[in-house]
Design an enzyme around this catalytic site. Structure first.
Site, PDB file in Angstrom:
ATOM      1  N   ASN A   9     -38.282 -16.896 -11.424  1.00  0.00           N
ATOM      2  CA  ASN A   9     -38.759 -17.992 -11.862  1.00  0.00           C
ATOM      3  C   ASN A   9     -40.126 -18.449 -12.426  1.00  0.00           C
ATOM      4  O   ASN A   9     -40.978 -18.031 -11.614  1.00  0.00           O
ATOM      5  CB  ASN A   9     -38.294 -18.551 -11.000  1.00  0.00           C
ATOM      6  CG  ASN A   9     -38.517 -20.795 -11.357  1.00  0.00           C
ATOM      7  OD1 ASN A   9     -39.486 -20.625 -12.336  1.00  0.00           O
ATOM      8  ND2 ASN A   9     -38.250 -21.151 -10.518  1.00  0.00           N
ATOM      9  N   ARG A  87     -35.345 -17.759 -15.120  1.00  0.00           N
ATOM     10  CA  ARG A  87     -35.595 -19.013 -15.201  1.00  0.00           C
ATOM     11  C   ARG A  87     -36.028 -18.995 -16.726  1.00  0.00           C
ATOM     12  O   ARG A  87     -36.816 -18.742 -17.210  1.00  0.00           O
ATOM     13  CB  ARG A  87     -36.261 -20.121 -14.624  1.00  0.00           C
ATOM     14  CG  ARG A  87     -36.797 -21.314 -15.281  1.00  0.00           C
ATOM     15  CD  ARG A  87     -38.067 -21.817 -14.200  1.00  0.00           C
ATOM     16  NE  ARG A  87     -38.243 -23.609 -14.445  1.00  0.00           N
ATOM     17  CZ  ARG A  87     -39.208 -23.363 -14.979  1.00  0.00           C
ATOM     18  NH1 ARG A  87     -40.560 -22.753 -14.781  1.00  0.00           N
ATOM     19  NH2 ARG A  87     -39.979 -24.674 -15.825  1.00  0.00           N
ATOM     20  N   HIS A 172     -36.874 -29.595 -16.149  1.00  0.00           N
ATOM     21  CA  HIS A 172     -36.148 -29.964 -14.676  1.00  0.00           C
ATOM     22  C   HIS A 172     -34.860 -29.981 -14.939  1.00  0.00           C
ATOM     23  O   HIS A 172     -33.912 -30.344 -13.222  1.00  0.00           O
ATOM     24  CB  HIS A 172     -37.120 -31.579 -13.740  1.00  0.00           C
ATOM     25  CG  HIS A 172     -38.156 -31.182 -13.770  1.00  0.00           C
ATOM     26  ND1 HIS A 172     -38.826 -32.278 -13.968  1.00  0.00           N
ATOM     27  CD2 HIS A 172     -38.691 -30.208 -13.913  1.00  0.00           C
ATOM     28  CE1 HIS A 172     -39.953 -31.664 -13.745  1.00  0.00           C
ATOM     29  NE2 HIS A 172     -40.236 -30.771 -13.961  1.00  0.00           N
ATOM     30  N   GLY A 204     -45.203 -31.478 -12.032  1.00  0.00           N
ATOM     31  CA  GLY A 204     -44.284 -32.777 -13.298  1.00  0.00           C
ATOM     32  C   GLY A 204     -43.672 -33.437 -13.162  1.00  0.00           C
ATOM     33  O   GLY A 204     -43.094 -32.905 -12.057  1.00  0.00           O
ATOM     34  N   ARG A 233     -50.340 -34.487 -16.372  1.00  0.00           N
ATOM     35  CA  ARG A 233     -49.838 -34.889 -17.986  1.00  0.00           C
ATOM     36  C   ARG A 233     -49.653 -36.507 -18.019  1.00  0.00           C
ATOM     37  O   ARG A 233     -49.597 -36.991 -16.803  1.00  0.00           O
ATOM     38  CB  ARG A 233     -48.921 -34.532 -18.263  1.00  0.00           C
ATOM     39  CG  ARG A 233     -48.122 -32.663 -18.534  1.00  0.00           C
ATOM     40  CD  ARG A 233     -46.926 -32.066 -18.602  1.00  0.00           C
ATOM     41  NE  ARG A 233     -46.401 -30.878 -17.813  1.00  0.00           N
ATOM     42  CZ  ARG A 233     -45.220 -30.788 -17.320  1.00  0.00           C
ATOM     43  NH1 ARG A 233     -45.023 -31.000 -16.974  1.00  0.00           N
ATOM     44  NH2 ARG A 233     -45.980 -28.793 -17.070  1.00  0.00           N
ATOM     45  N   GLU A 373     -34.429 -24.853  -6.974  1.00  0.00           N
ATOM     46  CA  GLU A 373     -33.626 -24.008  -7.998  1.00  0.00           C
ATOM     47  C   GLU A 373     -33.419 -22.578  -8.539  1.00  0.00           C
ATOM     48  O   GLU A 373     -32.756 -22.493  -8.805  1.00  0.00           O
ATOM     49  CB  GLU A 373     -35.249 -24.553  -9.028  1.00  0.00           C
ATOM     50  CG  GLU A 373     -35.505 -25.517  -9.513  1.00  0.00           C
ATOM     51  CD  GLU A 373     -36.795 -25.660  -9.963  1.00  0.00           C
ATOM     52  OE1 GLU A 373     -36.598 -26.205 -11.259  1.00  0.00           O
ATOM     53  OE2 GLU A 373     -37.512 -26.106  -9.502  1.00  0.00           O
TER      54      GLU A 373
END
Length: 387
Positions: A9, A87, A172, A204, A233, A373
């Site tokens: 990942n 990923r 996501h 994020g 962001r 994940e």
């Protein structure tokens, strides 16, 4: 004999890896390499003998992948792997689920780098290294965008000229897929019966409306910049901001894009990108940090309201990822004032970080579900390989 899945990942400056026993949903070994590109990259490896860490110079993700693959004892080549799961951030419209990797898939992943320039190229580099190192093992790409391929046209379409060829993709997705299924397990009902609002709040951050186990709307768009306020962001801004800043400040479109992605969000508002530090500054009386938290939580609350409307109600709101799982203040403030909509947070349960933080008998459950994940990637790769 059980055959584990190796998960790789990549982040923009990191690589996490796990060797997963899918049947037991347990790690055989794991590790991470941080600060890739630095002369002092931090390398941590964990296995049955404990944790070992060291600092060394790792110049790029390809070198990081080589170091990670070489950290296993006994070597991976002797472990009869079921698959290697990779990923990949952006699958565009080409990839709507996990796929077995061949040379053509790698070419497509690199081509999609125009949509994710900070990620897809390094994802492909790591895939190349792993395929050379483990040529006899199936390699599977798991895409962040894939879960959102079920978005209806009204949700993914931008009202811009068709010839631009742009749309909402969402991100996501691997996390949301895992969390939505776990939320159904906690509630005790099939995913097909549930309407969920999943709030993935980390560095994020995104919100996703899930109906019947399928994504029907999500806050991130063509890129991961749109939507909620994040660590660095901006989330939603007026697109005219770009031309305005070019006119009044002389900033190029590239400069503005870079600042919106890397110099905005909590960092711009509070001076720090880590929510834990935001709280510390609030405790010290920092008004900028207090405003940053207020903006952050208000944006979440707006999206919750919007997705309640999009779903026609909800069975649960689910917090996940670093901030969502650990920050009781953010959870409470993000849902404050929504009692009239059936949304309440129990202060004691929230402070104790229980799985269910809504009061007993609440019309809409509020849940805290840790995401995983890498496990979701391993499960998807195992299902594809077994099929």
């Amino acid at each position: 004999m059980r055959r584990p899945v190796l998960v790789l990942n990549c982040g923009s400056s990191s690589l996490k890896y796990r060797l997963v026993d899918v049947a037991e949903r347990a790690d055989v070994a794991s590790g991470s390499i941080e600060r890739i590109g630095s002369s002092a990259s931090r390398f941590v490896h964990r296995d049955e003998r404990g944790e070992r860490s060291r600092e060394l110079g790792i110049g790029d993700h390809a070198a990081a992948a080589g170091a990670a693959l070489g950290a296993f004892d006994p070597p991976l080549s002797g472990r009869a792997l079921l698959a290697v799961a990779h990923r990949v951030v952006h699958g565009g419209t080409s990839f709507t689920g996990p796929v077995a990797i061949d040379d053509g898939v790698v070419v497509q992943i690199r081509a999609l780098g125009t949509l994710a320039p900070l990620h897809n190229g390094i994802d492909a580099d790591v895939i190349d290294v792993a395929r050379r190192a483990l040529p006899g093992v199936p390699h599977v790409a798991v895409f962040d965008t894939a879960f959102h391929h079920t978005l209806p046209p009204r949700a993914f379409t931008y009202a811009v000229p068709r010839e631009w060829g742009v749309r909402r993709y969402g991100f996501h997705g691997t996390s949301v897929a895992y969390v939505a299924r776990e939320a159904a397990r906690v509630i005790g009902r099939p995913p097909e019966e549930l309407r969920l609002i999943v709030l993935h709040l980390g560095n994020g951050a995104s919100a996703t409306a899930v109906a019947g186990g399928r994504s029907v709307d999500t806050s991130m768009g063509l890129t991961p910049l749109e939507g909620l306020v994040m660590g660095t962001r901006s989330g939603d801004v007026d697109p005219a901001l770009v031309e305005y800043l070019e006119r009044v400040s002389g900033l190029s479109a590239h400069d503005v894009d870079e600042r919106l992605n890397s110099g905005s969000g909590l960092l711009a508002l509070a001076g720090v990108s880590d929510m834990r530090e935001v709280h510390r500054r609030i405790a010290a009386g920092d008004a900028r940090a207090e405003l940053a938290l207020d903006v952050y939580c208000y944006r979440i609350r707006r999206y919750v309201g919007a997705y309640l409307a999009a779903l026609g109600g909800a069975d649960a709101i689910v917090f996940t990822a670093g901030v969502g799982e650990h920050d009781a203040v953010v959870r409470a403030r993000s849902l404050a004032g929504l009692a009239a909509l059936g949304i309440r947070v129990d202060d004691a349960r929230n402070a104790a970080h229980e799985r269910t933080i809504s009061p007993p008998g609440a019309e809409i459950a509020v849940l805290v579900i840790p995401t995983d994940e890498e496990l979701e990637m391993a499960l998807q790769a195992a299902r594809l390989t077994s099929a």
